[in-house]
Design a protein around this motif. Structure first.
Motif, PDB file in Angstrom:
ATOM      1  N   GLY A  11       0.804  -1.222   0.000  1.00  0.00           N
ATOM      2  CA  GLY A  11       0.000   0.000   0.000  1.00  0.00           C
ATOM      3  C   GLY A  11       0.832   1.265   0.000  1.00  0.00           C
ATOM      4  O   GLY A  11       0.545   2.212  -0.732  1.00  0.00           O
ATOM      5  N   LEU A  15       0.757   3.926  -3.040  1.00  0.00           N
ATOM      6  CA  LEU A  15       0.330   5.299  -2.799  1.00  0.00           C
ATOM      7  C   LEU A  15       1.345   6.287  -3.337  1.00  0.00           C
ATOM      8  O   LEU A  15       1.003   7.291  -3.981  1.00  0.00           O
ATOM      9  N   LEU A  42      -6.789   1.771  -3.456  1.00  0.00           N
ATOM     10  CA  LEU A  42      -6.156   2.085  -2.174  1.00  0.00           C
ATOM     11  C   LEU A  42      -7.195   2.536  -1.154  1.00  0.00           C
ATOM     12  O   LEU A  42      -7.109   2.201   0.025  1.00  0.00           O
ATOM     13  N   SER A 104      -8.411   6.642   3.267  1.00  0.00           N
ATOM     14  CA  SER A 104      -7.020   6.667   2.806  1.00  0.00           C
ATOM     15  C   SER A 104      -6.648   8.039   2.247  1.00  0.00           C
ATOM     16  O   SER A 104      -7.462   8.678   1.563  1.00  0.00           O
TER      17      SER A 104
END
Length: 998
Positions: A11, A15, A42, A104
């Motif tokens: 992740g 990102l 995400l 997120s």
């Protein structure tokens, strides 16, 4: 493994890639879409989706390579993309999907997003600052009804310069209101209510000239309402009330808001007069100024608000008359002026308002006759004129349109008869006419109304008989006809009122016998037929009314013996049979009623030995006076009884004796066998034994990192951290930390299993656990899951390292809480209860609020806990047994068994007294039978007594040398807990009343 799982494993890297890609200009529309869809993955990875709404979000594998689906925009739920190149994500709407987790920061990569709605989920944690990276494309943002916490991030909010709607209602944001929002000049709709914002309203909000909707209600705001809000001339709705406490009054500048349709400033500490400038708000539909301290007369200028439909000025300090100018409010549907200091007559125009539905003028000083044309508009739903000084007849046409649901006129001087038309009012729910001068008979149809739940006509001059023909009623719960001149017999048809809980017929001239059919009233909890002319015997069938807590049959002409069947009234608290002609002995079996705290058998013709065990050991001689042939330790020693009495006792047949011995022996064997069988099942449940018939099942209410077997392995003696009536609590270690596991008492039986009740098959239990599992509030202990079998249930809660408030007040750690901590705990616990009572859906009543059920986390933040007795309520209901903890139960609950939020409020009041005094609900120093509420009420009558009330662990002598001038005392007496009126109750009529400013 699908694409979302792969992204979840990397992740942080993904990102970074997405954010890096966002800084590069991709000419291809497909590349742009690919970048945004990866950002969505995400976002998905940060969410918990128990209902699988987002399972369609993913990547497709083709030819060994991962390729973005070209039709993703139409197949991914909640996503909308542009219809033509370049293809970009324009809308993300995942509202009401029961999502949890956090948002997120990748959300900021959706640079083309126009509409973002996350409303009505369980998202928590801070709101990411990267949200504003979306930029100027964002116009609609709705994050309402979640659990976002911490300060509202607004440093870069100006990047979303096109934002028109910002709705953050009902979250847990703290700190000051975000000042930078004032830069969003395109904003039309701003809702920051229902949070924990504090401080003042920024005057800069007055620069948001395009606002049409502004809601800041339900926070903890202080200071003055800025006059700059008067610049928002496009506003149509303004909400500033509820839990905010402002200084001063209503700014006259608000009179410039000529477009306002709704102005709600209820319950926010307003003072001074209502400004005359409000008459300029001619488009106003609703004006809510209730629960403040507004003074002076009602401005006559309010008559210019000809569009208004709801006007609520109740719970203020308004004086003077109801102005005649209000006759111009022809659209008025609701008029609430109750709890003020108004005087004079009710103007005749009130009866002519064509649209009026709700008229509440109670607790004023109004006099004279009520306009007799009231109700001819055929729209009345609620009429409450109680606690005034009104006189004359009740208007005859109150129910002309058959819409009336509530008629409350008690504590006045109404005379004449009850209008017969009320007997045909099919929607009536409550009728309260007590303490007037009404005469004549009860309208025949009044007791037969299909929706009626409460009928109270005590303290009047009614005559005639109780109507005989009462059809089967399922809703009437309270019937009070006491203290009238009613005569004749109690009709047997009263037994048709299956929902009846309170029957008060005392203080009349009723004759005949007490009907045996009363045994059909299975919900009856209070029966008072005292001070009549009833004759005959007490029916043994009365013992079948198992919900009875109160019986008063005194001052009648009853004969015969006291039926021993009364022993089956397992929750009976009060029994008064005095001043009758009862004979025989007091049944010894009555001493087995453990709940009986008051009994009176005086002035009858009773004989024999007074029982001296159980509760009878606590009764004194006054309960038995006036019975010449009674003897016992409470009265006359039995050694002084006459020889004739001894002969009667010695002459009892031996056959009866041996028959009784045989029956008792047989019952003992049966009870023993049943007990062994039940204990065997309980023992199996205790061991957590899994069988084919009772597998363990884990129901999770959020993402968990443990299983049912993990929970079961913690149920050992060394892990026990608490025991109580509602179960044993264990501390259980999990991979992510500790949790608390409560093992509820086993409820399994084969009879229950056959109908699907007990353990995990108990559908009522499961439904309520599902509801409790969805509760998300910072001041309520979170239920993480439930492990269940047919034998028992295990509830898994978040762990609270600082234990319970009760332990810190009364246990070995007593004295560790200073006043600041106690005050904070009180406010936080009140917030938790307020959520359950008013904001939760459906509403929940806790039923066991006490200091031991308020738990403290590592920061000493309070959390309401232990929902073992909680009830989900769509409407108030009655329970079959008293529930709660000794010392915390509201007195009226013991009698009525009515479940509503008021029982919790009383219990919370006891907790407040514990916080202030440092004492338990019952202490030896209070005296026998005296609880903490009665003790404080007595002590608070004098300045010296107040000193004894305060916990000496809290303050030094100089802090309360003069409590009348002490800031500490001011805080104590005015805890800002608007969910209770405890201090008002304690101080009413006493010198300390001037402290009660809450």
């Amino acid at each position: 493994m699908d694409g979302s799982r792969r992204l979840g494993c990397a992740g942080v890297f993904a990102l970074a890639v997405v954010l890096a890609m966002s800084s590069c200009g991709f000419a291809s529309g497909q590349a742009m879409l690919s970048r945004e869809l990866q950002a969505l993955l995400l976002v998905k990875d940060s969410l918990h989706d128990p209902e699988g709404h987002l399972t369609g979000w993913g990547l497709a594998e083709r030819g060994g390579e991962v390729e973005m689906e070209l039709l993703a925009c139409s197949s991914w739920k909640g996503i909308r993309c542009s219809s033509s190149p370049p293809y970009v994500v324009e809308a993300l709407d995942v509202s009401s999907m029961n999502l949890s987790g956090f948002l997120s920061p990748a959300i900021g990569a959706l640079h083309n997003l126009v509409n973002l709605s996350l409303a009505a989920n369980n998202l928590s944690g801070p709101l990411p600052e990267q949200l504003w990276d979306i930029g100027s494309s964002l116009r609609f943002l709705n994050i309402s009804n979640n659990l976002f916490q911490g300060p509202f991030p607004s440093a870069n909010v100006s990047r979303c310069s096109s934002l028109q709607v910002l709705d953050a209602y009902n979250n847990n944001f703290t700190g000051p209101l975000p000042l930078q929002i004032s830069s969003l000049t395109e904003l039309r709709h701003l809702h920051l209510g229902g949070n924990f914002f504090d401080g003042v309203i920024p005057p800069q909000y007055g620069a948001l000239l395009n606002l049409t909707y502004l809601a800041l209600s339900g926070n903890s705001l202080t200071g003055r309402i800025p006059v700059e809000l008067g610049n928002l001339v496009l506003l149509t709705e303004l909400y500033l009330g509820y839990y905010n406490i402002f200084d001063g009054g209503i700014p006259s500048s608000l009179g410039r808001l000529s477009a306002l349709v709704v102005l709600d400033m209820a319950d926010c500490g307003l003072t001074d007069d209502i400004p005359a400038h409000l008459q300029n708000l001619t488009k106003l539909d609703s004006l809510f100024l209730q629960i403040n301290s507004l003074t002076g007369p009602i401005p006559p200028g309010l008559g210019a608000l000809t569009s208004i439909r709801s006007l609520d000025l109740s719970n203020n300090l308004l004086t003077g008359h109801i102005p005649p100018s209000l006759s111009q409010l022809l659209n008025l549907k609701l008029l609430n002026l109750f709890r003020n200091q108004l005087h004079g007559h009710i103007p005749s125009f009130i009866g002519d308002l064509p649209s009026l539905q709700v008229l509440s003028l109670w607790e004023n000083n109004l006099t004279g006759r009520v306009p007799q044309q009231l109700g001819t508009n055929e729209n009345l739903v609620i009429v409450d004129l109680s606690s005034n000084m009104l006189s004359g007849p009740i208007p005859p046409n109150l129910c002309l349109g058959d819409q009336l649901e509530r008629l409350v006129l008690f504590n006045n001087g109404f005379s004449g008869s009850i209008p017969d038309s009320l007997g045909n009012c099919r929607k009536l729910v409550r009728v309260r006419l007590g303490n007037n001068q009404l005469s004549g008979s009860i309208p025949p149809g009044l007791l037969a109304l299909p929706s009626l739940q409460m009928l109270e006509i005590p303290l009047n001059r009614l005559n005639g008989s109780i109507p005989l023909n009462i059809p089967l009623s399922t809703k009437l719960g309270r019937l009070d006809l006491s203290f009238n001149n009613l005569s004749g017999a109690i009709p047997a048809s009263i037994s048709n009122i299956s929902a009846l809980q309170t029957l008060l017929l005392n203080g009349n001239a009723l004759s005949g016998s007490l009907i045996g059919e009363i045994s059909q009233l299975k919900r009856l909890s209070k029966l008072d037929c005292s001070a009549n002319n009833l004759s005959g015997v007490i029916p043994a069938a009365l013992g079948q009314c198992g919900a009875l807590t109160y019986i008063d049959l005194s001052h009648n002409q009853l004969v015969g013996s006291i039926p021993s069947d009364l022993q089956y009234l397992g929750v009976l608290d009060y029994l008064n049979l005095s001043y009758n002609h009862l004979t025989g002995a007091i049944p010894p079996s009555l001493q087995n009623i453990e709940t009986l705290t008051s009994a009176d058998f005086s002035f009858n013709d009773l004989s024999g030995v007074i029982p001296d065990k159980g509760q009878f050991a606590t009764f004194n001689a006054s309960s038995f006076l006036g019975n010449a042939d009674l003897c016992g330790v409470q009265l006359v020693p039995c050694s002084l009884q006459t020889d004739s009495m001894h002969r009667r006792v010695q002459g009892e047949p031996a056959l009866v004796y041996w028959l009784i011995v045989g029956i008792i022996s047989s019952l003992t064997v049966v009870v023993f066998v049943v007990g062994v069988f039940c204990n065997r099942h309980a023992f199996c449940a205790l061991l957590g034994r899994e069988t084919v018939d009772s597998p363990w099942k884990l129901t999770a209410f959020q993402k968990l990192d443990f299983t049912a077997s993990h929970v079961l392995s913690c149920l050992t003696d060394e892990n026990v951290i608490g025991k109580g009536g509602s179960g044993t609590v264990y501390k259980c270690a999990t991979p992510s930390g500790f949790v608390a596991v409560k093992r509820l008492p086993g409820t399994y039986s084969q009879a229950n299993a056959d109908v699907g009740v007990g353990g995990s098959n108990d559908h009522g239990f499961s439904a309520e656990i599902q509801t409790l599992g969805k509760i998300r509030h910072r001041n309520i202990v979170r239920l993480l899951g439930c492990v269940s079998s047919r034998e028992t249930n295990l509830l898994v809660y978040e762990y609270m390292p600082n234990g319970s408030l009760g332990e810190l007040l009364h246990g070995t750690r007593a004295g560790t809480l200073d006043w600041a901590k106690r005050y904070k705990i009180a406010v936080e616990a009140a917030c938790g209860l307020h959520y359950l009572h008013h904001d939760c859906s459906p509403l929940i009543v806790h039923r066991d609020v006490k200091s031991n059920n308020i738990l403290l986390d590592s920061k000493f933040e309070a959390h309401v806990a232990d929902f073992g007795l909680a009830k989900v309520l769509d409407y108030p209901e009655s329970m079959s047994l008293v529930a709660g903890s000794y010392g915390y139960i509201a007195p009226e609950y013991v009698y009525t068994l009515k479940v509503d939020e008021k029982s919790d409020i009383y219990s919370f009041g006891v907790v407040l007294l514990e916080l202030i005094t440092g004492r338990r609900p019952f202490e030896p120093e209070f005296g026998e039978g005296v609880d903490i509420a009665a003790w404080v009420r007595k002590k608070a009558q004098t300045k010296e007594g107040v000193m004894e009330v305060l916990d000496p662990k809290l303050w030094k002598e100089e802090d309360y040398a003069d409590p009348f001038n002490s800031n500490v005392m001011g805080e104590i007496m005015c805890l800002e807990l608007r969910s209770t009126a405890w201090w008002t109750f304690l101080c009413r009529g006493q010198p300390c009343a001037k402290w009660c400013r809450c």
